[in-house]
Design a protein around this motif. Structure first.
Motif, PDB file in Angstrom:
ATOM      1  N   ASP A 174      50.279 -40.677 -19.588  1.00  0.00           N
ATOM      2  CA  ASP A 174      49.424 -40.359 -20.066  1.00  0.00           C
ATOM      3  C   ASP A 174      48.215 -41.654 -19.860  1.00  0.00           C
ATOM      4  O   ASP A 174      47.228 -41.521 -19.620  1.00  0.00           O
ATOM      5  N   THR A 175      48.849 -43.003 -19.866  1.00  0.00           N
ATOM      6  CA  THR A 175      48.117 -44.105 -19.726  1.00  0.00           C
ATOM      7  C   THR A 175      47.620 -44.151 -18.270  1.00  0.00           C
ATOM      8  O   THR A 175      46.144 -44.540 -18.084  1.00  0.00           O
ATOM      9  N   ASN A 210      44.673 -41.063 -17.945  1.00  0.00           N
ATOM     10  CA  ASN A 210      43.624 -41.619 -18.761  1.00  0.00           C
ATOM     11  C   ASN A 210      42.710 -42.385 -17.985  1.00  0.00           C
ATOM     12  O   ASN A 210      41.491 -42.668 -17.860  1.00  0.00           O
ATOM     13  N   LYS A 249      38.674 -41.973 -16.280  1.00  0.00           N
ATOM     14  CA  LYS A 249      37.773 -42.860 -16.880  1.00  0.00           C
ATOM     15  C   LYS A 249      37.178 -43.676 -15.750  1.00  0.00           C
ATOM     16  O   LYS A 249      35.941 -43.723 -15.624  1.00  0.00           O
TER      17      LYS A 249
END
Length: 386
Positions: A14-15, A18, A22
């Motif tokens: 997920d890191t 994301n 972004k």
């Protein structure tokens, strides 16, 4: 499906996801462009290179972005060929195919090539390496952690041997980065490759460390490639985030995967099973288990596990694609029969105890069937200890 093939690739965290989304929205400019949007993207890339360098003890100027581990290996070797003197190259027999396939190319341009097997502990034979090193040795290539049996090579000792003969050292750290501490490895090597998708980052991106040398040749093929590409900024940012997370979690994940390995070993019945390098003298990643069930093809084991919704492998994905024996089996000088029986289990960040128990139950069924089919003259199962 239960996924136990993390040594082949990992899902994006997920890191990393994301960070990718972004940066894709915010830094979409071409980092090579001269306008402000390009300048912002370039600043992000330089910041990422600085962080990536810190993970291995290197300066940002020594970090070069690549399309992954195989490209990093090739570019690293091409760069070292421009720097090194001599006409002799040494490879470990257990190298990833991206390096083993350079053997023919080296010979075609006049290099002598020595291939060093593993010793009984699953690492490069240092005595043999010392014997074949000489004043004409230009490059030594060693994979830090073998992707099929997980054994770790003694890079510090290898580096010292290379230094005695001024041989340049390339290290494939694709499997070891983010799993063991590499914060000072830059001092020991001349080039080093890392791949994002092995540490929960995106595929198609990696980085290469190159130490500067007096004979730096900016016209070399490797340098032209490294300087001429458009940077995939979102992938670089996502890779850097994934690498940072992996480095921060090294101790935690080593502990968790050691417990999973112990649980698996306790849950598995032993007759006719070979587990490679469970001895005290072997140093290996806890996440990778190389195995064989005697008299049973590794591909059959893999397909049976797949039928029970469990994903494992018969070795490096690059070897499996071309139906080749695992390079580790060749490096260990195993016979053809054992090589065919080999399969690999690899745990990861998201592996659970229940998944390991389900795997053990599936393999136990295969082992019990195998024991029933293979009995000695006394009607007892044949137990093989390795």
């Amino acid at each position: 499906m239960i996924y136990l093939d993390y040594a082949a690739t990992t899902p994006m965290s997920d890191t990393a996801l994301n960070a990718y989304v972004k940066s894709a929205r915010q830094y979409f400019g071409n980092a090579n462009s001269m306008h402000d949007l390009g300048g912002e993207a370039e600043q992000v890339v330089q910041f990422c290179k600085k962080q990536l360098g810190e993970f291995i003890g290197a300066q940002s100027d020594n970090i070069h972005l690549t399309s992954g581990g195989s490209m990093g290996n090739w570019l690293g070797i091409e760069h070292l060929k421009q720097q090194a003197e001599g006409n002799h190259v040494i490879l470990s027999a257990g190298e990833h195919n991206s390096i083993r396939q350079t053997e023919a190319a080296f010979r075609q341009v006049g290099y002598q090539v020595s291939v060093i097997p593993f010793n009984s502990n699953g690492v490069i034979d240092l005595e043999r390496l010392n014997e074949v090193l000489n004043e004409q040795t230009a490059i030594v290539c060693v994979q830090h952690s073998n992707g099929e049996i997980g054994t770790l090579q003694p890079i510090e000792q290898i580096s010292k041997l290379c230094a005695e003969y001024q041989a340049l050292l390339h290290v494939d750290a694709v499997q070891s980065f983010g799993k063991v501490d590499l914060s000072n490895i830059a001092d020991l090597v001349d080039s080093l490759s890392v791949s994002s998708h092995k540490v929960y980052g995106p595929k198609g991106v990696g980085f290469l460390y190159l130490k500067d040398h007096p004979k730096y040749d900016s016209a070399s093929m490797a340098q032209k490639w490294l300087r001429g590409n458009t940077v995939d900024v979102p992938s670089v940012v996502a890779m850097t985030s994934a690498c940072e997370e992996a480095v921060e979690r090294i101790e935690e994940e080593h502990h968790n995967q050691s417990q999973l390995r112990a649980l698996f070993k306790e849950s598995l019945i032993e007759p006719n099973v070979i587990q490679f390098f469970e001895g005290e003298k072997s140093i290996q990643l806890p996440s990778i288990i190389g195995m064989a069930i005697e008299h049973m093809e590794g591909q059959y084991v893999m397909l049976e596990c797949n039928r029970h919704n469990i994903a494992i492998s018969t070795g490096s994905a690059c070897d499996v694609r071309y139906q080749q024996s695992a390079n580790a089996m060749n490096a260990l000088q195993m016979g053809e029969e054992t090589a065919r029986q080999f399969f690999r289990i690899s745990f990861g960040r998201y592996t659970t105890y229940d998944e390991v128990k389900q795997l053990a139950a599936c393999l136990n069924t295969l082992i019990e069937t195998n024991v029933l089919n293979e009995v000695n003259s006394d009607g007892q199962p044949t137990i093989v200890e390795r």
